[in-house]
Motif scaffolding. Structure first.
Motif, mmCIF file in Angstrom:
data_model
loop_
_atom_site.group_PDB
_atom_site.id
_atom_site.type_symbol
_atom_site.label_atom_id
_atom_site.label_comp_id
_atom_site.label_asym_id
_atom_site.label_seq_id
_atom_site.Cartn_x
_atom_site.Cartn_y
_atom_site.Cartn_z
ATOM 1 N N SER A 135 0.797 -1.077 0.051
ATOM 2 C CA SER A 135 0.087 0.112 0.011
ATOM 3 C C SER A 135 0.892 1.221 0.079
ATOM 4 O O SER A 135 1.696 1.207 0.425
ATOM 5 C CB SER A 135 -0.891 -0.035 1.290
ATOM 6 O OG SER A 135 -0.247 0.083 2.245
ATOM 7 N N ILE A 136 0.227 2.298 -0.644
ATOM 8 C CA ILE A 136 1.082 3.574 -0.813
ATOM 9 C C ILE A 136 0.591 4.614 -0.241
ATOM 10 O O ILE A 136 -0.840 4.834 -0.367
ATOM 11 C CB ILE A 136 1.196 3.684 -2.330
ATOM 12 C CG1 ILE A 136 2.129 2.558 -3.056
ATOM 13 C CG2 ILE A 136 2.072 5.104 -2.811
ATOM 14 C CD1 ILE A 136 2.001 2.673 -4.667
ATOM 15 N N LYS A 137 1.319 5.667 0.257
ATOM 16 C CA LYS A 137 0.977 6.793 0.858
ATOM 17 C C LYS A 137 1.761 8.007 0.166
ATOM 18 O O LYS A 137 3.037 7.669 -0.152
ATOM 19 C CB LYS A 137 0.923 6.852 2.309
ATOM 20 C CG LYS A 137 -0.090 6.295 2.983
ATOM 21 C CD LYS A 137 -0.206 6.664 4.602
ATOM 22 C CE LYS A 137 -0.632 8.043 4.610
ATOM 23 N NZ LYS A 137 -2.227 8.150 4.265
ATOM 24 N N LEU A 138 1.196 9.170 -0.174
ATOM 25 C CA LEU A 138 1.871 10.105 -0.853
ATOM 26 C C LEU A 138 1.797 11.444 -0.109
ATOM 27 O O LEU A 138 1.034 11.478 0.553
ATOM 28 C CB LEU A 138 1.018 10.524 -2.279
ATOM 29 C CG LEU A 138 0.641 9.376 -3.144
ATOM 30 C CD1 LEU A 138 -0.354 9.773 -4.297
ATOM 31 C CD2 LEU A 138 1.882 8.860 -3.774
ATOM 32 N N ALA A 139 2.942 12.284 -0.491
ATOM 33 C CA ALA A 139 3.070 13.510 0.168
ATOM 34 C C ALA A 139 3.477 14.707 -0.820
ATOM 35 O O ALA A 139 4.488 14.165 -1.778
ATOM 36 C CB ALA A 139 3.995 13.366 1.351
ATOM 37 N N VAL A 140 3.016 15.672 -0.734
ATOM 38 C CA VAL A 140 3.574 16.948 -1.501
ATOM 39 C C VAL A 140 3.721 18.082 -0.751
ATOM 40 O O VAL A 140 3.264 18.380 0.337
ATOM 41 C CB VAL A 140 2.659 17.200 -2.957
ATOM 42 C CG1 VAL A 140 2.399 16.023 -3.912
ATOM 43 C CG2 VAL A 140 0.966 17.586 -2.272
ATOM 44 N N THR A 141 4.498 19.170 -1.261
ATOM 45 C CA THR A 141 4.645 20.281 -0.506
ATOM 46 C C THR A 141 4.437 21.675 -1.295
ATOM 47 O O THR A 141 4.965 21.636 -2.407
ATOM 48 C CB THR A 141 6.018 20.264 0.122
ATOM 49 O OG1 THR A 141 6.247 21.681 0.863
ATOM 50 C CG2 THR A 141 7.002 19.920 -0.883
ATOM 51 N N MET A 142 3.900 22.820 -0.857
ATOM 52 C CA MET A 142 3.670 23.873 -1.731
ATOM 53 C C MET A 142 5.115 24.704 -1.577
ATOM 54 O O MET A 142 5.384 25.374 -2.159
ATOM 55 C CB MET A 142 2.688 24.684 -1.039
ATOM 56 C CG MET A 142 2.793 24.964 0.611
ATOM 57 S SD MET A 142 1.049 26.154 0.945
ATOM 58 C CE MET A 142 1.413 26.016 2.977
ATOM 59 N N ASP A 193 7.716 23.389 -2.563
ATOM 60 C CA ASP A 193 8.378 23.177 -3.929
ATOM 61 C C ASP A 193 7.396 22.050 -4.639
ATOM 62 O O ASP A 193 7.332 20.713 -4.343
ATOM 63 C CB ASP A 193 9.574 22.297 -3.881
ATOM 64 C CG ASP A 193 10.485 22.045 -5.239
ATOM 65 O OD1 ASP A 193 9.621 22.230 -6.233
ATOM 66 O OD2 ASP A 193 11.569 21.810 -5.014
ATOM 67 N N PRO A 194 6.512 22.749 -5.406
ATOM 68 C CA PRO A 194 5.208 21.906 -5.996
ATOM 69 C C PRO A 194 5.871 20.536 -6.869
ATOM 70 O O PRO A 194 5.069 19.757 -7.056
ATOM 71 C CB PRO A 194 4.706 22.853 -6.967
ATOM 72 C CG PRO A 194 5.007 24.169 -6.182
ATOM 73 C CD PRO A 194 6.326 24.003 -5.785
ATOM 74 N N ASP A 195 7.231 20.587 -7.161
ATOM 75 C CA ASP A 195 7.631 19.531 -8.088
ATOM 76 C C ASP A 195 8.003 18.303 -7.219
ATOM 77 O O ASP A 195 8.479 17.353 -7.722
ATOM 78 C CB ASP A 195 8.819 19.896 -8.821
ATOM 79 C CG ASP A 195 8.260 20.885 -10.135
ATOM 80 O OD1 ASP A 195 7.408 20.487 -10.428
ATOM 81 O OD2 ASP A 195 9.223 21.603 -10.380
ATOM 82 N N VAL A 196 8.210 18.460 -5.840
ATOM 83 C CA VAL A 196 8.586 17.403 -4.921
ATOM 84 C C VAL A 196 7.248 16.472 -4.797
ATOM 85 O O VAL A 196 6.054 16.890 -4.182
ATOM 86 C CB VAL A 196 9.145 18.028 -3.494
ATOM 87 C CG1 VAL A 196 9.367 16.756 -2.376
ATOM 88 C CG2 VAL A 196 10.536 18.835 -3.895
ATOM 89 N N LEU A 197 7.653 15.248 -4.853
ATOM 90 C CA LEU A 197 6.533 14.408 -4.637
ATOM 91 C C LEU A 197 7.173 13.000 -3.561
ATOM 92 O O LEU A 197 8.505 12.398 -3.969
ATOM 93 C CB LEU A 197 6.167 13.620 -5.697
ATOM 94 C CG LEU A 197 5.246 12.453 -5.862
ATOM 95 C CD1 LEU A 197 3.787 12.590 -5.003
ATOM 96 C CD2 LEU A 197 5.070 11.586 -7.161
ATOM 97 N N GLY A 198 6.653 12.869 -2.458
ATOM 98 C CA GLY A 198 7.216 11.629 -1.701
ATOM 99 C C GLY A 198 6.264 10.474 -1.750
ATOM 100 O O GLY A 198 4.836 10.667 -2.013
#
Length: 837
Positions: free
Chosen positions: A311-318, A320-325
């Protein structure tokens, strides 16, 4: 509007410049059937190895909690119930109550304030969302406590949506273009084991709610893992569910599936309505991340991680909008991308991964959390523990089990953490933790006890947040930790308290209001393990004598210093743990206990036992009550969804004991507790949707009182000294109602009949007789002690019952039996009296 000093501190911090989910055990579970799930997990936990944490709340404990709770809430075939039908029944019953008038009002007793914090929490929360125009207003969702709102920055809260068909609230969305519009998901968000009823919408700030087009029955086995709103168009909603990626473009009225399969997460690229990421889950196959650049209409796969059951969880940040965890559950792997998913690299193995988040002010700061919170300052390459679940003198003490991490939109330096203790904030630059849980009455209680002698005290055992003890001034303190269950306060000495940890694994005694305590379970022979809620009870005549129910019954004569068994293999197996144990108040040689659909009875203190089978074997007995004037007259209440199979009473037919069904009029919901009140001759039951009552002789079940939320009621107690009914709820703490205003049709107790009663009871100096019968006669009073010896006699000539009274100043503290006879020798009253000077 004036703000308090605390609110000023809250504002300075925020604007400074500088709710039972089943654990993810890593195995596939059969869907939709409780018995099949338990069979698979019971086998799994035979070889279970404790995870690497010193926290008591491990995967096995989570499973036992879930197993106990849902055992009473499934259909006979193991399928899960239709809660909408249950809700309709409740609404009809409550409308009938409102039309009668003269109804008792329920009052919240608490706890709503917590002086401990950290390890000692208020209750579980799942999510937090913020008002679009007022920085002091936000909303909190609780798993069994519903939706809460604060308008003063978390200093106080009010509940919203108490009439929702299902109180668990997991996800909250607020409309930035219209602050009166809110969306919530009803049910848990971490797996199909806690099914979801869909998305509900309010257009009046949470006062009233209606289902959207995404509306399910609970037994549809649907789950909403994540729900997001388009940052530029609040009419667009996207839901990650176990039935695909669903999208609405009309504020939830209609939904369209954009991609089939099970999706465990979805995120918008910050500031971008067209770019979304979604996490696809396939237990047997490959779980991957998909990306859309056209608002979710079409999707492309951007990962290829071959592990199954991932199972996967995702994270992003304003920041740096290009960052994806990307977090994978297998081995807690963390992957990071700095180019919006074009390239993805392995970063580290995370120490915990139940929650995963990237700072909104610095993309190199990453959080992972479960029991504790860990932080990385180099993009997830290395980790440092920054909280601990108890005070270890190293990290800040923050309650265990994080359920969500949400940024405060008015200051992205502030993060909100929802956990099993409530709501915490974390100020990233200053490394400051603050607890904003006070004001939410969301305790999930199992059992309660109420004092009789002296001033009011209430002991209550809660899920995740241990035992609570309330004093007469309204202050609550904590007793034992963890999951606390059965409670007992000595009726003659309220300084004496008993509480326990789940399964009877630790049972505690305190004789000084929890100033100190002793673990008396260490004195039990055989080291027995009990039910999730292990029952125990004091002898009402000699409170130093107590019974403890495991698979057999253990008795102590000295409050737990020594024990001995008074049964032998009573239930037939060490796995068959007793559900309830009670004394007959008029003869404590008579003991009743229950397991499954059986009542075990002894009339000689345990020397011999008989087994009484009750009707409806498919649903368990939850609790037992006994008539204090007739020990062969008993009542049992039942769990489950057997229609018109809720409450049974025993009666003698010649020499044969039979059971009569007296369920007619009760809704088809689990009945968790039953209580007989001798003074009114009323039966009360606690159900999953409130309290019902009836005259014990003329069965006519009705909802009791007004103002109680739609909440599970797990326990009932009457404090005779004040004629107050107290209930322990699983999600909204303790509530009370005044029994002197008990409705009988449209009448109140004061003018409801001819029954003669003693008052006050307990009594300290003088006892009076209450009767609506004005007839004058000659009367004889006899008072006997518990051994049957007469200790007082008094006679009156040509008196009305309401004019009679007698002094208790020459009686010692204890229990007595009062008998009043008229000139014809007929007993007008036989009643138990408690004397407490």
């Amino acid at each position: 509007m004036k703000k308090s000093l605390l609110l000023f501190v809250f504002a300075a911090l925020f604007f400074s410049a500088g709710s039972q989910e089943l654990p993810d055990v890593g195995i596939e579970l059969p869907k939709g059937n409780y018995f099949a799930i338990c069979e698979r997990l019971d086998a799994h936990f035979v070889d279970y190895e404790q995870e690497d944490t010193d926290c008591w709340d491990n995967q096995f404990v989570k499973y036992q909690r879930w197993k106990w709770f849902w055992k009473d809430r499934v259909m006979p075939d193991g399928s899960f119930p239709d809660l909408k039908t249950q809700w309709v029944e409740q609404q009809k019953a409550r409308a009938k109550v409102a039309s009668r008038g003269n109804q008792p009002q329920w009052e919240e007793v608490g706890p709503t304030q917590n002086t401990g914090g950290g390890y000692w929490g208020m209750g579980r929360t799942k999510h937090v969302a913020f008002h679009s125009e007022d920085p002091y207003t936000f909303f909190v969702g609780a798993p069994d406590g519903g939706l809460w709102k604060t308008e003063d920055g978390g200093l106080s809260y009010i509940p919203l949506g108490d009439e929702l068909p299902y109180l668990p609230v997991s996800i909250i969305l607020t409309d930035p273009s219209d602050p009166d519009v809110l969306y919530i998901s009803l049910g848990d968000k971490f797996g199909w084991w806690h099914y979801n009823m869909g998305v509900y919408k309010s257009e009046d700030g949470g006062v009233s709610w209606n289902p959207t087009g995404l509306s399910w029955e609970l037994d549809d086995f649907k789950v909403i893992y994540e729900l997001k709103m388009d940052p530029n168009n609040s009419q667009v909603l996207v839901a990650a569910t176990n039935s695909g990626l669903l999208k609405s473009t009309d504020g939830g009225a209609t939904w369209v599936q954009k991609r089939a399969g099970e999706f465990t997460d979805v995120k918008f690229r910050p500031g971008d309505s067209n770019t979304l990421y979604a996490a696809f889950y396939d237990y047997w196959g490959q779980s991957d991340v998909f990306k859309s650049i056209d608002g979710g209409e079409t999707w492309d796969q951007i990962t290829s991680e071959p592990n199954t059951n991932n199972s996967i969880k995702l994270a992003v940040t304003m920041a740096d909008p290009d960052v994806l965890g990307i977090r994978y559950s297998q081995d807690k792997k963390l992957f990071m991308s700095s180019d919006a998913g074009a390239t993805i690299e392995f970063r580290s193995y995370m120490p915990e991964d139940f929650q995963f988040y990237i700072s909104q002010i610095n993309p190199d700061i990453v959080y992972c959390a479960n029991v504790v919170v860990n932080q990385s300052t180099n993009g997830g390459a290395n980790w440092t523990q920054i909280t601990n679940w108890y005070n270890n003198g190293i990290q800040p003490e923050v309650h265990a089990d994080v359920h969500d991490i949400v940024v405060y939109p008015y200051n992205p330096e502030i993060l909100f953490f929802c956990n099993d203790g409530g709501v915490y904030t974390y100020h990233e630059p200053y490394d400051i933790w603050s607890d904003y849980s006070n004001g939410m009455g969301i305790a999930q209680f199992y059992r309660i006890s109420v004092s009789e002698a002296g001033s009011l005290k209430i002991a209550a055992g809660s899920q995740d947040n241990g035992g609570w003890l309330r004093f007469s001034g309204g202050n609550w303190i904590h007793t034992n930790g963890g999951d606390a269950m059965t409670q007992a306060i000595d009726p003659y000495n309220s300084n004496i308290l008993f509480t326990e940890y789940y399964g009877g694994n630790a049972i505690y005694r305190s004789t000084n209001n929890w100033g100190t305590n002793t673990t008396i379970s260490d004195n039990l022979p055989d080291d027995p393990e009990g039910a999730w809620v292990t029952p125990f009870v004091m002898n009402p005549l000699r409170t130093e004598t107590m019974l403890f129910g495991f698979h057999d019954i253990y008795k102590t004569f000295d409050r737990g210093d020594h024990f001995h068994k008074i049964s032998t293999n009573l239930t037939g197996s060490t796995d068959n743990n007793l559900r309830d144990v009670i004394y007959a108040p008029q003869d404590t040689n008579i003991i009743l206990a229950s397991w499954s659909n059986k009542v075990y009875r002894t009339d000689d203190g345990g020397a011999s036992w008989s087994t009484l089978n009750t009707p409806d074997p498919s649903n368990e007995i939850t609790r037992i009550a006994i008539d204090p004037n007739d020990d062969m007259h008993m009542w049992v209440c039942k769990a489950g969804y057997g229609d018109n199979k809720k409450v049974y009473q025993s009666a003698m037919l010649g020499n044969l004991l039979i059971w009569q069904n007296i369920s007619n009029g009760l809704p088809n919901v689990p009945v968790n507790a039953i209580l007989y009140d001798e003074e009114t001759n009323f039966l009360f039951v606690g159900t999953d949707i409130g309290v019902y009552y009836t005259d014990a002789d003329e069965i006519n079940w009705q909802v009791f009182g007004e103002g109680l939320p739609n909440v599970y009621v797990f326990d009932l107690k009457v404090r005779a000294a004040t004629r107050t009914l107290y209930i322990g709820t699983h999600g909204r703490g303790v509530w009370s109602a005044d029994l002197t205003q008990l409705p009988v049709g449209t009448e109140t107790l004061a003018d409801s009949g001819q029954r003669t009663k003693l008052y006050p009871n307990p009594a300290s100096s003088r006892v009076y007789f209450n009767s609506a019968n004005p007839h004058r006669a000659d009367f004889q009073l006899r008072v006997m002690d518990v051994h049957g010896r007469q200790v007082l006699e008094q006679n009156w000539k040509n008196q009305a019952i309401g004019e009679l009274s007698f002094s208790t100043q020459f009686l010692s503290n204890g229990i007595y039996y009062v008998e009043l006879r008229n000139a014809a020798g007929e007993a007008t009253i036989r009643e138990k009296l408690v004397v407490a000077h």
